[in-house]
Design a protein around this motif. Sequence first.
Motif, PDB file in Angstrom:
ATOM      1  N   UNK A  38     -58.063 -45.545 -46.060  1.00 26.70           N
ATOM      2  CA  UNK A  38     -57.576 -44.605 -47.059  1.00 26.70           C
ATOM      3  C   UNK A  38     -56.100 -44.335 -46.828  1.00 26.70           C
ATOM      4  N   UNK A  39     -55.339 -44.256 -47.896  1.00 29.66           N
ATOM      5  CA  UNK A  39     -53.943 -43.860 -47.769  1.00 29.66           C
ATOM      6  C   UNK A  39     -53.872 -42.359 -47.502  1.00 29.66           C
ATOM      7  N   UNK A  40     -52.714 -41.911 -47.063  1.00 27.68           N
ATOM      8  CA  UNK A  40     -52.519 -40.482 -46.833  1.00 27.68           C
ATOM      9  C   UNK A  40     -52.717 -39.701 -48.122  1.00 27.68           C
ATOM     10  N   UNK A  41     -52.246 -40.234 -49.227  1.00 28.90           N
ATOM     11  CA  UNK A  41     -52.395 -39.564 -50.516  1.00 28.90           C
ATOM     12  C   UNK A  41     -53.868 -39.422 -50.887  1.00 28.90           C
ATOM     13  N   UNK A  42     -54.628 -40.509 -50.773  1.00 25.36           N
ATOM     14  CA  UNK A  42     -56.042 -40.469 -51.128  1.00 25.36           C
ATOM     15  C   UNK A  42     -56.816 -39.539 -50.204  1.00 25.36           C
ATOM     16  N   UNK A  74     -52.277 -31.511 -42.041  1.00 24.68           N
ATOM     17  CA  UNK A  74     -51.306 -32.547 -42.368  1.00 24.68           C
ATOM     18  C   UNK A  74     -51.988 -33.908 -42.319  1.00 24.68           C
ATOM     19  N   UNK A  75     -51.650 -34.770 -43.259  1.00 23.15           N
ATOM     20  CA  UNK A  75     -52.190 -36.128 -43.287  1.00 23.15           C
ATOM     21  C   UNK A  75     -51.019 -37.083 -43.468  1.00 23.15           C
ATOM     22  N   UNK A  76     -50.945 -38.095 -42.621  1.00 21.76           N
ATOM     23  CA  UNK A  76     -49.777 -38.962 -42.630  1.00 21.76           C
ATOM     24  C   UNK A  76     -50.090 -40.318 -42.029  1.00 21.76           C
ATOM     25  N   UNK A  77     -49.271 -41.302 -42.354  1.00 13.78           N
ATOM     26  CA  UNK A  77     -49.313 -42.556 -41.601  1.00 13.78           C
ATOM     27  C   UNK A  77     -48.798 -42.274 -40.198  1.00 13.78           C
ATOM     28  N   UNK A  78     -49.476 -42.826 -39.209  1.00 13.86           N
ATOM     29  CA  UNK A  78     -49.189 -42.480 -37.808  1.00 13.86           C
ATOM     30  C   UNK A  78     -48.065 -43.354 -37.251  1.00 13.86           C
ATOM     31  N   UNK A  79     -46.872 -43.196 -37.806  1.00 12.45           N
ATOM     32  CA  UNK A  79     -45.683 -43.892 -37.307  1.00 12.45           C
ATOM     33  C   UNK A  79     -44.455 -43.087 -37.696  1.00 12.45           C
ATOM     34  N   UNK A  80     -43.612 -42.820 -36.725  1.00 14.39           N
ATOM     35  CA  UNK A  80     -42.396 -42.048 -37.018  1.00 14.39           C
ATOM     36  C   UNK A  80     -41.410 -42.838 -37.857  1.00 14.39           C
ATOM     37  N   UNK A  81     -41.575 -44.152 -37.909  1.00  9.79           N
ATOM     38  CA  UNK A  81     -40.599 -44.995 -38.594  1.00  9.79           C
ATOM     39  C   UNK A  81     -40.774 -45.013 -40.109  1.00  9.79           C
ATOM     40  N   UNK A  82     -41.868 -44.468 -40.604  1.00  4.45           N
ATOM     41  CA  UNK A  82     -42.102 -44.513 -42.056  1.00  4.45           C
ATOM     42  C   UNK A  82     -41.869 -43.155 -42.705  1.00  4.45           C
ATOM     43  N   UNK A 106     -51.884 -51.828 -41.394  1.00  2.00           N
ATOM     44  CA  UNK A 106     -52.035 -52.042 -39.952  1.00  2.00           C
ATOM     45  C   UNK A 106     -51.653 -50.803 -39.134  1.00  2.00           C
ATOM     46  N   UNK A 107     -51.411 -49.679 -39.809  1.00  5.12           N
ATOM     47  CA  UNK A 107     -51.103 -48.413 -39.136  1.00  5.12           C
ATOM     48  C   UNK A 107     -52.158 -47.397 -39.542  1.00  5.12           C
ATOM     49  N   UNK A 108     -52.741 -46.675 -38.587  1.00  3.77           N
ATOM     50  CA  UNK A 108     -53.756 -45.675 -38.956  1.00  3.77           C
ATOM     51  C   UNK A 108     -53.164 -44.540 -39.772  1.00  3.77           C
TER      52      UNK A 108
END
Length: 325
Positions: A38-42, A74-82, A106-108
């Motif tokens: 699932x995306x962060x948005x979904x 909070x819900x987010x992709x688990x990478x500071x680079x994005x 490929x990122x949780x």
Amino acid sequence: MTHQQASDPDRVPARTEPDDARGDAQRRIGVEVEFGGLSARDAADVVQGLLGGEIAKADAHRFELAGTSLGDIRIELDSKYVHSDADASAFEKTVRRVAGDVSGPIIPTELITDPLPVEDLPKIDRLLDSLAKAGAVGTEQPHLACGVHLNIEWTDTDVRSILRILQAYLLMAPALRDDIEPDRTRTLLPFIGRFPKAYQMKVLDPDYHPDFTQFVADYCQANPTKNRELDLLPLLASIDHEAVETALGEKPSAVRPTFHYRLPNSLIGAEGWSISREWDRWRCVEMLAAKDERLQEGLREFRDNRETSDALGTLKRMFAEVVGK
């Protein structure tokens, strides 16, 4: 770990004290759960549908829900680079958004709660069930190395209480790993690294009685990273930020009065698995730490047996005694 293994009741520590005797009603825990599918948005939409609240878009891959029935989430992709700050340039925001779009598979995705009363953990479990029904998966996608982190609030600033928890954890860690069976990918990555052997020997010595400053110095010298199965840096920094900064040579990245327990797998959708069960496992560590005579006995046994094959047997036996198995 298979779903069948996760649901095997013999692999889950049994409660050995009633809730009110353990003081759970006064405890708070922050929960972090990683998942794919699932995306962060979904995922934010699923959370809002179940818990209410208002969704705010922080950036393309981070969403904040305020005023849910479980507080702020909070819900987010688990990478500071994005992720980008609000004052970032349009170009930087675009680059980071595209980076997230490309790397998303490929990122949780990670769900992060504020500190919650322990009694609310079943509500988190129901939320995770809803996310699973919407398509979220945990270690079914091994390349994501999905895990669960519990930020366990700790209000006792006496170094002796913190040392006892760490000693109890180190004594029980081999059996906890056997019981949890961390996902293979997670064990190959640095995020749940074991404590260095020399540091374990130091801490498990019954004659180790440091003051707080010495404990911080020893810990930071051996563990200058959050990537430990039990990360103490946030807790130590909340007690004495300057001592931790001096020992690390840099500002700590997180400051909060919690044990940051990182070992559990994320088994969203697995029959029989729950955050509540992971809390039960952790409580076994606290129960051993609270039994000073038994803890000291375990330290002495470990010291006497650490050069032999009996050491691991000692630790596993202690785990079995504490959890009533």
